[in-house]
Scaffold this motif. Structure first.
Motif, PDB file in Angstrom:
ATOM      1  N   GLY A 103       1.201   7.820  -9.453  1.00 37.35           N
ATOM      2  CA  GLY A 103       0.424   7.385  -8.296  1.00 37.35           C
ATOM      3  C   GLY A 103       1.126   7.764  -7.009  1.00 37.35           C
ATOM      4  N   ILE A 104       0.385   7.734  -5.917  1.00 34.29           N
ATOM      5  CA  ILE A 104       0.913   8.017  -4.588  1.00 34.29           C
ATOM      6  C   ILE A 104       0.760   6.766  -3.732  1.00 34.29           C
ATOM      7  CG2 ILE A 104       0.613   9.379  -2.467  1.00 34.29           C
ATOM      8  CD1 ILE A 104       1.587  11.098  -4.768  1.00 34.29           C
ATOM      9  N   VAL A 105       1.832   6.359  -3.052  1.00 28.48           N
ATOM     10  CA  VAL A 105       1.750   5.299  -2.044  1.00 28.48           C
ATOM     11  C   VAL A 105       2.419   5.837  -0.785  1.00 28.48           C
ATOM     12  CG1 VAL A 105       2.373   2.963  -1.371  1.00 28.48           C
ATOM     13  CG2 VAL A 105       1.759   3.440  -3.741  1.00 28.48           C
ATOM     14  N   SER A 106       1.613   6.111   0.220  1.00 31.73           N
ATOM     15  CA  SER A 106       2.099   6.785   1.424  1.00 31.73           C
ATOM     16  C   SER A 106       1.440   6.187   2.655  1.00 31.73           C
ATOM     17  CB  SER A 106       1.770   8.286   1.334  1.00 31.73           C
ATOM     18  OG  SER A 106       1.961   8.937   2.570  1.00 31.73           O
ATOM     19  N   SER A 107       2.153   6.271   3.786  1.00 28.41           N
ATOM     20  CA  SER A 107       1.587   5.839   5.068  1.00 28.41           C
ATOM     21  C   SER A 107       0.780   6.949   5.729  1.00 28.41           C
ATOM     22  CB  SER A 107       2.720   5.386   6.010  1.00 28.41           C
ATOM     23  OG  SER A 107       3.407   4.288   5.461  1.00 28.41           O
ATOM     24  N   LYS A 108       0.575   8.047   5.021  1.00 26.28           N
ATOM     25  CA  LYS A 108      -0.197   9.170   5.536  1.00 26.28           C
ATOM     26  C   LYS A 108      -1.685   8.806   5.592  1.00 26.28           C
ATOM     27  CE  LYS A 108       1.054  13.315   4.086  1.00 26.28           C
ATOM     28  NZ  LYS A 108       1.471  14.021   5.299  1.00 26.28           N
ATOM     29  N   MET A 109      -2.354   9.243   6.650  1.00 27.05           N
ATOM     30  CA  MET A 109      -3.801   9.035   6.756  1.00 27.05           C
ATOM     31  C   MET A 109      -4.514   9.892   5.709  1.00 27.05           C
ATOM     32  SD  MET A 109      -4.042   6.887   9.301  1.00 27.05           S
ATOM     33  CE  MET A 109      -5.744   6.927   9.870  1.00 27.05           C
TER      34      MET A 109
END
Length: 213
Positions: A103-109
């Motif tokens: 999975g990916i958890v990022s603050s990227k929009m």
């Protein structure tokens, strides 16, 4: 309690994607234009740890939305785009073959995620993604990571979060997950157990083997 690792959540910028230059140089341009200040590249590196709109706010821009949109425009016009750190094609393929959930958890929009990550061809391995719009609060708060765990249908103790900043480490601790440091993208030195300091992406596979043996 079963502490076997069954899933890995990844940060993106500074972890999977090298986006530092493409973000900082356009930000320098924006700061000079709108704030009349010349800040060095090194002065701005620390802001790589924060969501884009938070960075704009911290730097003192008045119209957050307008300035952020202009920054995004400059980033996407910059001649050097996001690139994968070497080895991640093999890492994602191998994890998928081992039935480790990714999975990916990022603050990227979300829009920037689509521009930066989709072209890598690795999204076919990703079972969940938690981006800036998906939670009202962000790292170091654990909420984004806990949402990722819920989407993967795994307990936090069965997940490793891989990131490059103190906010990533704190979010992992607050979520009850183990944390591994992507040292290739880390700007600051973090207090991390030696075996959880990754020197290159392929070390992820070695760590997984050691933790699950």
């Amino acid at each position: 309690m079963n502490k076997k690792i069954m899933g890995i959540l990844f940060d993106l910028d500074g972890t999977v994607l090298n986006t530092q230059k493409m973000n900082i140089i356009p930000l320098q341009k924006l700061i000079l234009e709108e704030l009349g200040q010349e800040l060095s590249y090194d002065d701005l590196i620390k802001y790589c740890a924060y969501p884009g709109k938070q960075t704009i706010k911290m730097l003192g821009f008045e119209d957050i939305e307008k300035s952020y949109e202009k920054w995004v425009k400059y980033v996407n016009e910059f001649e050097e785009g996001a690139t994968l750190y070497e080895g991640f094609e093999k890492v994602f393929q191998s994890l998928h073959g081992m039935e480790i959930k990714i999975g990916i958890v990022s603050s990227k929009m979300r829009k920037q995620y689509e521009i930066d990550f989709i072209p890598t061809g690795l999204e076919k391995y990703v079972l969940c993604k938690v981006l800036a719009e998906d939670t009202p609060i962000h790292k170091p708060n654990p909420e984004p990571l806990l949402l990722g765990a819920d989407l993967l249908k795994l307990n936090p103790e069965n997940i490793i979060y891989i990131g490059d900043t103190i906010a990533d480490q704190m979010a992992s601790k607050n979520a009850g997950m183990r944390f591994a440091l992507a040292s290739w993208g880390a700007i600051e030195k973090l207090d991390v157990e030696e075996k959880f300091i990754l020197k290159e992406p392929l070390d992820i596979l070695k760590l997984l083997e050691e933790v699950n043996k």
